[in-house]
Design a protein around this motif. Structure first.
Motif, mmCIF file in Angstrom:
data_model
loop_
_atom_site.group_PDB
_atom_site.id
_atom_site.type_symbol
_atom_site.label_atom_id
_atom_site.label_comp_id
_atom_site.label_asym_id
_atom_site.label_seq_id
_atom_site.Cartn_x
_atom_site.Cartn_y
_atom_site.Cartn_z
ATOM 1 N N ARG A 71 -0.481 -0.650 -14.104
ATOM 2 C CA ARG A 71 -0.530 0.220 -12.931
ATOM 3 C C ARG A 71 -0.223 -0.576 -11.661
ATOM 4 N N MET A 72 1.075 -0.766 -11.439
ATOM 5 C CA MET A 72 1.536 -1.447 -10.238
ATOM 6 C C MET A 72 2.814 -0.782 -9.745
ATOM 7 N N ILE A 73 2.911 -0.619 -8.429
ATOM 8 C CA ILE A 73 4.107 -0.019 -7.841
ATOM 9 C C ILE A 73 4.514 -0.814 -6.603
ATOM 10 N N ALA A 74 5.802 -0.752 -6.291
ATOM 11 C CA ALA A 74 6.335 -1.305 -5.053
ATOM 12 C C ALA A 74 6.991 -0.153 -4.309
ATOM 13 N N VAL A 75 6.802 -0.116 -2.995
ATOM 14 C CA VAL A 75 7.407 0.931 -2.167
ATOM 15 C C VAL A 75 7.968 0.276 -0.913
ATOM 16 N N ARG A 76 9.179 0.692 -0.544
ATOM 17 C CA ARG A 76 9.763 0.246 0.722
ATOM 18 C C ARG A 76 10.521 1.419 1.319
ATOM 19 N N THR A 77 9.892 2.057 2.286
ATOM 20 C CA THR A 77 10.478 3.221 2.948
ATOM 21 C C THR A 77 9.850 3.344 4.337
ATOM 22 N N HIS A 78 10.205 4.379 5.054
ATOM 23 C CA HIS A 78 9.619 4.621 6.369
ATOM 24 C C HIS A 78 8.711 5.843 6.307
ATOM 25 N N ASP A 79 7.634 5.799 7.075
ATOM 26 C CA ASP A 79 6.731 6.943 7.113
ATOM 27 C C ASP A 79 7.226 7.972 8.137
ATOM 28 N N HIS A 80 6.438 9.016 8.349
ATOM 29 C CA HIS A 80 6.834 10.105 9.245
ATOM 30 C C HIS A 80 6.950 9.662 10.710
ATOM 31 N N ASN A 81 6.402 8.482 11.046
ATOM 32 C CA ASN A 81 6.544 7.928 12.401
ATOM 33 C C ASN A 81 7.652 6.880 12.458
ATOM 34 N N ASP A 82 8.440 6.796 11.388
ATOM 35 C CA ASP A 82 9.527 5.827 11.258
ATOM 36 C C ASP A 82 9.029 4.381 11.217
ATOM 37 N N GLU A 83 7.767 4.195 10.806
ATOM 38 C CA GLU A 83 7.206 2.855 10.609
ATOM 39 C C GLU A 83 7.527 2.417 9.186
ATOM 40 N N LEU A 84 7.914 1.155 9.033
ATOM 41 C CA LEU A 84 8.246 0.636 7.708
ATOM 42 C C LEU A 84 6.995 0.505 6.848
ATOM 43 N N ILE A 85 7.068 1.041 5.636
ATOM 44 C CA ILE A 85 6.034 0.821 4.624
ATOM 45 C C ILE A 85 6.680 -0.093 3.594
ATOM 46 N N GLU A 86 6.178 -1.297 3.458
ATOM 47 C CA GLU A 86 6.702 -2.243 2.461
ATOM 48 C C GLU A 86 5.501 -2.847 1.758
ATOM 49 N N LEU A 87 5.203 -2.302 0.580
ATOM 50 C CA LEU A 87 3.966 -2.661 -0.104
ATOM 51 C C LEU A 87 4.159 -2.860 -1.602
ATOM 52 N N GLY A 88 3.403 -3.816 -2.131
ATOM 53 C CA GLY A 88 3.209 -3.941 -3.568
ATOM 54 C C GLY A 88 1.759 -3.582 -3.806
ATOM 55 N N LEU A 89 1.513 -2.630 -4.704
ATOM 56 C CA LEU A 89 0.150 -2.132 -4.896
ATOM 57 C C LEU A 89 -0.281 -2.167 -6.356
ATOM 58 N N PHE A 90 -1.538 -2.544 -6.559
ATOM 59 C CA PHE A 90 -2.162 -2.494 -7.878
ATOM 60 C C PHE A 90 -3.063 -1.268 -7.940
ATOM 61 N N ASN A 91 -3.057 -0.596 -9.069
ATOM 62 C CA ASN A 91 -3.939 0.533 -9.366
ATOM 63 C C ASN A 91 -3.944 1.619 -8.289
ATOM 64 N N PRO A 92 -2.762 2.052 -7.832
ATOM 65 C CA PRO A 92 -2.751 3.123 -6.828
ATOM 66 C C PRO A 92 -3.245 4.430 -7.434
ATOM 67 N N LYS A 93 -3.996 5.177 -6.630
ATOM 68 C CA LYS A 93 -4.581 6.422 -7.123
ATOM 69 C C LYS A 93 -4.588 7.439 -5.991
ATOM 70 N N ILE A 94 -4.143 8.659 -6.287
ATOM 71 C CA ILE A 94 -4.216 9.731 -5.297
ATOM 72 C C ILE A 94 -5.656 10.233 -5.291
ATOM 73 N N ILE A 95 -6.326 10.110 -4.128
ATOM 74 C CA ILE A 95 -7.732 10.510 -4.070
ATOM 75 C C ILE A 95 -7.924 11.875 -3.408
ATOM 76 N N SER A 96 -6.890 12.352 -2.691
ATOM 77 C CA SER A 96 -6.923 13.725 -2.186
ATOM 78 C C SER A 96 -5.503 14.141 -1.839
ATOM 79 N N HIS A 97 -5.308 15.462 -1.759
ATOM 80 C CA HIS A 97 -3.976 15.981 -1.452
ATOM 81 C C HIS A 97 -4.084 17.343 -0.775
ATOM 82 N N SER A 98 -2.992 17.727 -0.130
ATOM 83 C CA SER A 98 -2.938 19.019 0.555
ATOM 84 C C SER A 98 -2.768 20.146 -0.455
ATOM 85 N N VAL A 99 -3.028 21.350 -0.006
ATOM 86 C CA VAL A 99 -2.745 22.529 -0.818
ATOM 87 C C VAL A 99 -1.242 22.817 -0.754
ATOM 88 N N GLU A 100 -0.676 22.630 0.449
ATOM 89 C CA GLU A 100 0.757 22.919 0.596
ATOM 90 C C GLU A 100 1.589 21.951 -0.218
#
Length: 193
Positions: A71-100
């Motif tokens: 359970r490892m992922i790498a992500v390199r993209t920009h968020d909704h504010n155009d800030e760079l997200i460049e991360l390597g993550l271990f054990n990522p888990k969605i802990i909450s989400h929108s209905v939409e």
């Protein structure tokens, strides 16, 4: 360096397995693998490097895609504010989400899929993800828009789910829930991965 030769393609059994949790702290080898995954994304988004090494551009990569069922992922993209997200993550888990829900106009792509797949992939419009960084910090990320879609795509890989599993087979352009927004894929985004 990870190249396209290291990325397994659909049909490979590892892509359908639920990946194992990474024991924390991760081993030196696990950290090196995750660092190389982040570097693949950096190289793949650099036109010169991508052309030199034949890399398909990507904004995300999951361990199972390089035949590492952890359970490892790498992500390199920009968020909704155009800030760079460049991360390597271990054990990522969605802990909450929108209905939409939302979806990527034009569909999703994947480094493990060499063909075009028609259809809309319904995703949560907003998610909160908890994970451990390469540096060993536990973080919680609030994501929306394209970045939220990327994280959901990569976390699906950790659960043996391919993006096209979420497309309605009888009506590929049907949205499971009515989406509140459509994310337009502009030229500055690579395939989801």
């Amino acid at each position: 360096m990870i190249t396209m030769d290291d990325i397994i393609r659909e049909g490979h059994p590892t892509l359908r397995r639920v990946a194992a949790e990474v024991d924390l702290p991760p081993t030196k080898e696990e950290k090196e693998i995750l660092q190389k995954m982040v570097e693949y994304l950096i190289h793949s988004q650099d036109e010169e490097m991508a052309e030199k090494y034949g890399l398909r551009p990507g904004v995300g990569l999951a361990g199972p895609q390089i035949n590492v069922s952890k359970r490892m992922i790498a992500v390199r993209t920009h968020d909704h504010n155009d800030e760079l997200i460049e991360l390597g993550l271990f054990n990522p888990k969605i802990i909450s989400h929108s209905v939409e829900t939302t979806y990527l106009e034009g569909g999703e792509g994947c480094l493990s899929v060499d063909r075009m797949v028609e259809g809309d992939v319904p995703r949560y419009a907003r998610i909160k993800v908890k994970a451990t960084t390469l540096e060993g910090d536990e973080i919680t990320l609030k994501l929306k828009g394209f970045a939220a879609i990327v994280f959901q795509h990569e976390i699906d890989h950790l659960n043996g789910v391919m993006f096209y599993d979420r497309i309605d087979k009888n009506d590929p352009h049907k949205k499971t829930l009515p989406p509140k927004e459509v994310i337009k894929l502009s030229d500055n985004h690579g395939p989801v991965s």
